[in-house]
Structures are given as C-alpha cells and as structure tokens.
Design a protein around this motif. Structure first.
Motif, PDB file in Angstrom:
ATOM      1  N   ASP A 174      51.783  50.402  42.699  1.00 34.63           N
ATOM      2  CA  ASP A 174      52.048  50.068  41.025  1.00 34.63           C
ATOM      3  C   ASP A 174      53.049  49.021  41.072  1.00 34.63           C
ATOM      4  OD1 ASP A 174      52.930  50.421  38.599  1.00 34.63           O
ATOM      5  OD2 ASP A 174      52.882  52.606  38.781  1.00 34.63           O
ATOM      6  N   THR A 175      52.618  47.615  41.004  1.00 31.50           N
ATOM      7  CA  THR A 175      54.094  46.612  40.842  1.00 31.50           C
ATOM      8  C   THR A 175      54.817  46.994  39.677  1.00 31.50           C
ATOM      9  OG1 THR A 175      52.548  45.039  39.782  1.00 31.50           O
ATOM     10  CG2 THR A 175      52.499  45.327  42.407  1.00 31.50           C
ATOM     11  N   GLY A 176      54.394  47.333  38.708  1.00 31.22           N
ATOM     12  CA  GLY A 176      55.164  47.688  37.322  1.00 31.22           C
ATOM     13  C   GLY A 176      56.187  48.744  37.624  1.00 31.22           C
ATOM     14  N   ALA A 177      55.905  49.554  38.495  1.00 29.97           N
ATOM     15  CA  ALA A 177      56.847  50.681  38.953  1.00 29.97           C
ATOM     16  C   ALA A 177      57.969  50.025  39.631  1.00 29.97           C
ATOM     17  CB  ALA A 177      56.404  51.625  39.593  1.00 29.97           C
TER      18      ALA A 177
ATOM     19  N   TYR B  90      58.778  46.664  39.129  1.00 27.06           N
ATOM     20  CA  TYR B  90      59.816  46.156  38.354  1.00 27.06           C
ATOM     21  C   TYR B  90      60.664  47.160  37.402  1.00 27.06           C
ATOM     22  CZ  TYR B  90      57.670  41.927  39.362  1.00 27.06           C
ATOM     23  OH  TYR B  90      57.021  40.620  39.950  1.00 27.06           O
ATOM     24  N   ARG B  91      60.310  48.226  37.256  1.00 21.06           N
ATOM     25  CA  ARG B  91      60.972  49.303  36.558  1.00 21.06           C
ATOM     26  C   ARG B  91      62.284  49.868  37.399  1.00 21.06           C
ATOM     27  NH1 ARG B  91      58.614  51.745  32.086  1.00 21.06           N
ATOM     28  NH2 ARG B  91      56.848  50.700  31.449  1.00 21.06           N
ATOM     29  N   ALA B  92      61.801  50.143  38.770  1.00 20.99           N
ATOM     30  CA  ALA B  92      62.881  50.814  39.781  1.00 20.99           C
ATOM     31  C   ALA B  92      63.985  49.522  39.832  1.00 20.99           C
ATOM     32  CB  ALA B  92      62.166  50.817  40.776  1.00 20.99           C
TER      33      ALA B  92
ATOM     34  N   ILE C 139      64.253  37.461  40.446  1.00 17.38           N
ATOM     35  CA  ILE C 139      63.616  38.962  40.793  1.00 17.38           C
ATOM     36  C   ILE C 139      62.143  38.869  41.065  1.00 17.38           C
ATOM     37  CG2 ILE C 139      63.332  41.144  39.713  1.00 17.38           C
ATOM     38  CD1 ILE C 139      65.974  40.634  37.859  1.00 17.38           C
ATOM     39  N   ARG C 140      61.359  38.171  40.501  1.00 12.52           N
ATOM     40  CA  ARG C 140      59.901  38.216  40.749  1.00 12.52           C
ATOM     41  C   ARG C 140      59.789  37.640  42.184  1.00 12.52           C
ATOM     42  NH1 ARG C 140      56.974  39.341  36.234  1.00 12.52           N
ATOM     43  NH2 ARG C 140      55.100  39.209  37.553  1.00 12.52           N
ATOM     44  N   GLU C 141      60.403  36.695  42.660  1.00  9.03           N
ATOM     45  CA  GLU C 141      60.345  35.978  43.729  1.00  9.03           C
ATOM     46  C   GLU C 141      60.637  37.331  44.902  1.00  9.03           C
ATOM     47  OE1 GLU C 141      62.337  31.973  46.083  1.00  9.03           O
ATOM     48  OE2 GLU C 141      63.327  33.360  44.655  1.00  9.03           O
TER      49      GLU C 141
ATOM     50  N   GLY D 137      49.145  44.974  38.165  1.00  3.89           N
ATOM     51  CA  GLY D 137      50.331  44.489  37.633  1.00  3.89           C
ATOM     52  C   GLY D 137      49.782  43.252  36.657  1.00  3.89           C
ATOM     53  N   ARG D 138      50.593  42.206  36.684  1.00  5.23           N
ATOM     54  CA  ARG D 138      50.127  41.074  35.519  1.00  5.23           C
ATOM     55  C   ARG D 138      49.770  39.889  36.225  1.00  5.23           C
ATOM     56  NH1 ARG D 138      51.722  45.286  33.606  1.00  5.23           N
ATOM     57  NH2 ARG D 138      52.676  45.831  31.628  1.00  5.23           N
ATOM     58  N   ASP D 139      50.345  39.773  37.760  1.00  5.81           N
ATOM     59  CA  ASP D 139      50.043  38.388  38.357  1.00  5.81           C
ATOM     60  C   ASP D 139      49.495  38.590  39.626  1.00  5.81           C
ATOM     61  OD1 ASP D 139      52.125  40.073  39.157  1.00  5.81           O
ATOM     62  OD2 ASP D 139      53.411  38.316  39.934  1.00  5.81           O
ATOM     63  N   ILE D 140      48.794  39.690  39.763  1.00  3.45           N
ATOM     64  CA  ILE D 140      48.257  40.144  41.109  1.00  3.45           C
ATOM     65  C   ILE D 140      47.260  39.160  41.764  1.00  3.45           C
ATOM     66  CG2 ILE D 140      47.535  41.871  42.555  1.00  3.45           C
ATOM     67  CD1 ILE D 140      50.372  42.436  41.280  1.00  3.45           C
TER      68      ILE D 140
ATOM     69  N   ARG E  39      54.890  43.673  20.910  1.00  7.93           N
ATOM     70  CA  ARG E  39      56.129  43.092  21.484  1.00  7.93           C
ATOM     71  C   ARG E  39      55.993  42.892  22.966  1.00  7.93           C
ATOM     72  NH1 ARG E  39      60.179  44.483  25.048  1.00  7.93           N
ATOM     73  NH2 ARG E  39      59.566  46.700  24.938  1.00  7.93           N
ATOM     74  N   ARG E  40      55.357  43.829  23.897  1.00  8.89           N
ATOM     75  CA  ARG E  40      55.382  43.585  25.301  1.00  8.89           C
ATOM     76  C   ARG E  40      54.151  42.553  25.621  1.00  8.89           C
ATOM     77  NH1 ARG E  40      54.821  49.321  27.891  1.00  8.89           N
ATOM     78  NH2 ARG E  40      55.437  48.325  29.853  1.00  8.89           N
ATOM     79  N   ASP E  41      53.030  42.462  24.803  1.00 10.62           N
ATOM     80  CA  ASP E  41      52.061  41.563  24.953  1.00 10.62           C
ATOM     81  C   ASP E  41      52.536  40.130  24.890  1.00 10.62           C
ATOM     82  OD1 ASP E  41      49.927  43.385  25.296  1.00 10.62           O
ATOM     83  OD2 ASP E  41      49.165  42.859  23.491  1.00 10.62           O
TER      84      ASP E  41
ATOM     85  N   THR F  81      54.047  35.004  27.150  1.00  2.00           N
ATOM     86  CA  THR F  81      54.803  33.639  26.883  1.00  2.00           C
ATOM     87  C   THR F  81      55.993  33.339  27.837  1.00  2.00           C
ATOM     88  OG1 THR F  81      56.237  34.864  25.094  1.00  2.00           O
ATOM     89  CG2 THR F  81      54.385  33.852  24.421  1.00  2.00           C
ATOM     90  N   ARG F  82      56.287  34.317  28.858  1.00  2.72           N
ATOM     91  CA  ARG F  82      57.545  34.041  29.682  1.00  2.72           C
ATOM     92  C   ARG F  82      57.004  32.949  30.560  1.00  2.72           C
ATOM     93  NH1 ARG F  82      56.468  39.340  32.802  1.00  2.72           N
ATOM     94  NH2 ARG F  82      54.940  38.641  34.173  1.00  2.72           N
ATOM     95  N   ALA F  83      58.050  32.270  30.885  1.00  7.21           N
ATOM     96  CA  ALA F  83      57.756  30.994  31.766  1.00  7.21           C
ATOM     97  C   ALA F  83      57.411  31.451  33.314  1.00  7.21           C
ATOM     98  CB  ALA F  83      59.083  30.153  32.039  1.00  7.21           C
TER      99      ALA F  83
HETATM  100  O1   DC Z   1      52.982  48.159  33.873  1.00  7.32           O
HETATM  101  P1   DC Z   1      54.090  48.562  33.444  1.00  7.32           P
HETATM  102  O2   DC Z   1      54.361  48.547  31.987  1.00  7.32           O
HETATM  103  O3   DC Z   1      54.816  49.584  34.329  1.00  7.32           O
HETATM  104  O4   DC Z   1      55.218  47.220  33.895  1.00  7.32           O
HETATM  105  C1   DC Z   1      56.663  47.194  33.526  1.00  7.32           C
HETATM  106  C2   DC Z   1      56.991  45.647  33.321  1.00  7.32           C
HETATM  107  O5   DC Z   1      56.919  45.032  34.360  1.00  7.32           O
HETATM  108  C3   DC Z   1      56.307  45.150  32.021  1.00  7.32           C
HETATM  109  O6   DC Z   1      57.183  44.426  31.205  1.00  7.32           O
HETATM  110  C4   DC Z   1      55.342  43.954  32.698  1.00  7.32           C
HETATM  111  C5   DC Z   1      56.051  43.873  34.082  1.00  7.32           C
HETATM  112  N1   DC Z   1      55.325  43.519  35.386  1.00  7.32           N
HETATM  113  C6   DC Z   1      55.104  42.084  35.644  1.00  7.32           C
HETATM  114  O7   DC Z   1      55.871  41.284  35.020  1.00  7.32           O
HETATM  115  N2   DC Z   1      54.270  41.897  36.753  1.00  7.32           N
HETATM  116  C7   DC Z   1      53.882  42.972  37.233  1.00  7.32           C
HETATM  117  N3   DC Z   1      53.035  42.653  38.621  1.00  7.32           N
HETATM  118  C8   DC Z   1      53.951  44.193  37.098  1.00  7.32           C
HETATM  119  C9   DC Z   1      54.356  44.694  35.924  1.00  7.32           C
END
Ligand code: DC
Length: 223
Positions: free
Chosen positions: A36-39, A41-43, A106-108, A127-130, A179-181, A186-188
C-alpha cells in the motif's frame, strides 16, 4: 520504456475508488504480497507532523527522511516500530498528505524504497504512479476509475459501517474526493495519470467482487 516483464500488478487510480481493498483481495487470491504505497505517504506525513516539520524547512525534511523507517507487516503500517495503521487514516493526515505527496524529494525517497521492496515481483501494488513511474515494467497495469458520485457514496457507506467520520455528510465526502482528484492530477511531481499500456476499468456500476474477478481474469489471460 523497459520491457514489461515483472510479475507485478500495478493498480493505480483516484482516491476512494477502492484500490486498497481490491488490491488486498487480489493478492490473497494470487498468493502474492500487497504493498500500500498510499500508506507510505501517510506514514511519512505522520513522521513529519510528529517532528513538527515545516515542509519549507528543507534541512528539517531531509533529517526526517534520513531516519525514516516504514515497514508494512501484512496490512499493518509500522512507523519507527509502532503500529500507526489507524493514526494515518485521520482527517488531519488525509489533509497533510496532499502537500507531502506532491513533494518531489519525498517521492524520490519513497519510490526508491518501493522499488527495493517489489523488485522480484509477486506483488500487488496500489497507488497513483505505480504503472507510470515506480514499476513501468509491471506485467499487468490497471487504472481503476469510478465516477466521483460512485466513489463518494462508497466511501460514505464505508465510513458509516466503520463508525468513523459520522460527522461527515455525503456532500463533504464528495468535496474531499474532488479536492484530492484535483491535487493528485495537477501536481508537477508524478501526477495521477493512466500509463499508456494500462487497461482502464470503470467500476462505477460494478460490485467489489466483480472488480476483483475482472482483474484476476485479465491478469491470468495476459501474463
Ligand atoms: O491512497 P491513499 O489515499 O492512502 O494515498 C494517500 C495520499 O498519497 C494521496 O494524497 C495520494 C498520495 N499517493 C501518491 O501520490 N502516490 C502513490 N503512489 C500513493 C499515494
């Protein structure tokens, strides 16, 4: 683009589409691990908050990143040895994770960690960028979508069932999803988008079981 050969399912898509529950069930059915890559970013957002770090204070951000220790044990998320699985789902973290996940540095760091974890394959990663950035060589890429209305309704019912977010109306859940969409796409740094070779599955009118069965069947047919 590297040759698509890694036995890994990359499951990307917008907030509230049910990626994590879907990914967990697919992993169970295939006998694969789930990331869970979102987790993650959350952690990271929680670690930054605990250290009272301002995102503009770059040396302080680097200090947190240098000592960051996130583990996933099954479906639990462990930060510095403590189980933070519930703590990372609060509205405060959900708000703060948006700028945290838009931060290129942070992403890197997190993408590097994700690649180390999944490098041998047999993972379902959501995730979003897998499919676009982390594992462009994944053999199976799914871009899971659903209309904002369908996602808001699902999330609202899910929160009610869990007894959390009782104060949030359906309209508020919908506003949060929109808001999250907007922020994610739109982030760079690695905006949310479908990989060219991903299959898009619109789940608006599908049940959870149908979505899982569709992806497992697609994976078996194409790998
Ligand atoms: O899927 P989630 O809601 O738990 O993700 C938390 C946040 O992290 C959400 O703002 C999107 C971001 N995210 C991301 O940018 N890239 C990922 N691979 C996973 C999540």
């Amino acid at each position: 683009m590297p040759f698509a050969s890694l036995p890994l399912i990359a499951l990307d898509g917008p907030s509230g589409v049910g990626k994590s529950t879907t990914a967990k069930q697919i992993a169970r059915e295939l006998g694969w691990a789930y990331l869970d890559t979102g987790a993650m970013y959350r952690a990271t957002a929680l670690a930054l908050l605990q250290a009272k770090t301002d995102l503009d204070d770059r040396p302080a951000v680097e200090k947190v990143l240098a000592s960051l220790r996130i583990d996933q044990q099954g479906t639990r998320t462990i930060l510095y040895g403590a189980d933070v699985s519930e703590q990372i789902r609060t509205p405060e973290i959900t708000r703060f994770v948006t700028p945290v996940s838009a931060d290129a540095r942070i992403r890197e760091v997190l993408v590097d960690q994700q690649r180390v974890i999944g490098k041998r394959g047999n993972w379902v990663v959501d995730g979003r960028d897998i499919g676009t950035v982390v594992f462009p060589n994944a053999c199976c890429k799914i871009f899971l979508t659903a209309s904002p209305e369908a996602r808001a309704k699902r999330r609202f019912l899910e929160q009610q069932a869990k007894g959390i977010g009782a104060a949030m109306t359906l309209e508020e859940v919908m506003a949060d999803i929109l808001r999250r969409d907007q922020a994610d796409s739109t982030r760079a740094a690695s905006p949310l988008r479908k990989a060219e070779d991903a299959v898009e599955l619109d789940s608006s009118a599908m049940s959870f079981e149908e979505v899982v069965a569709w992806i497992v069947r697609h994976h078996r047919q194409h790998s």
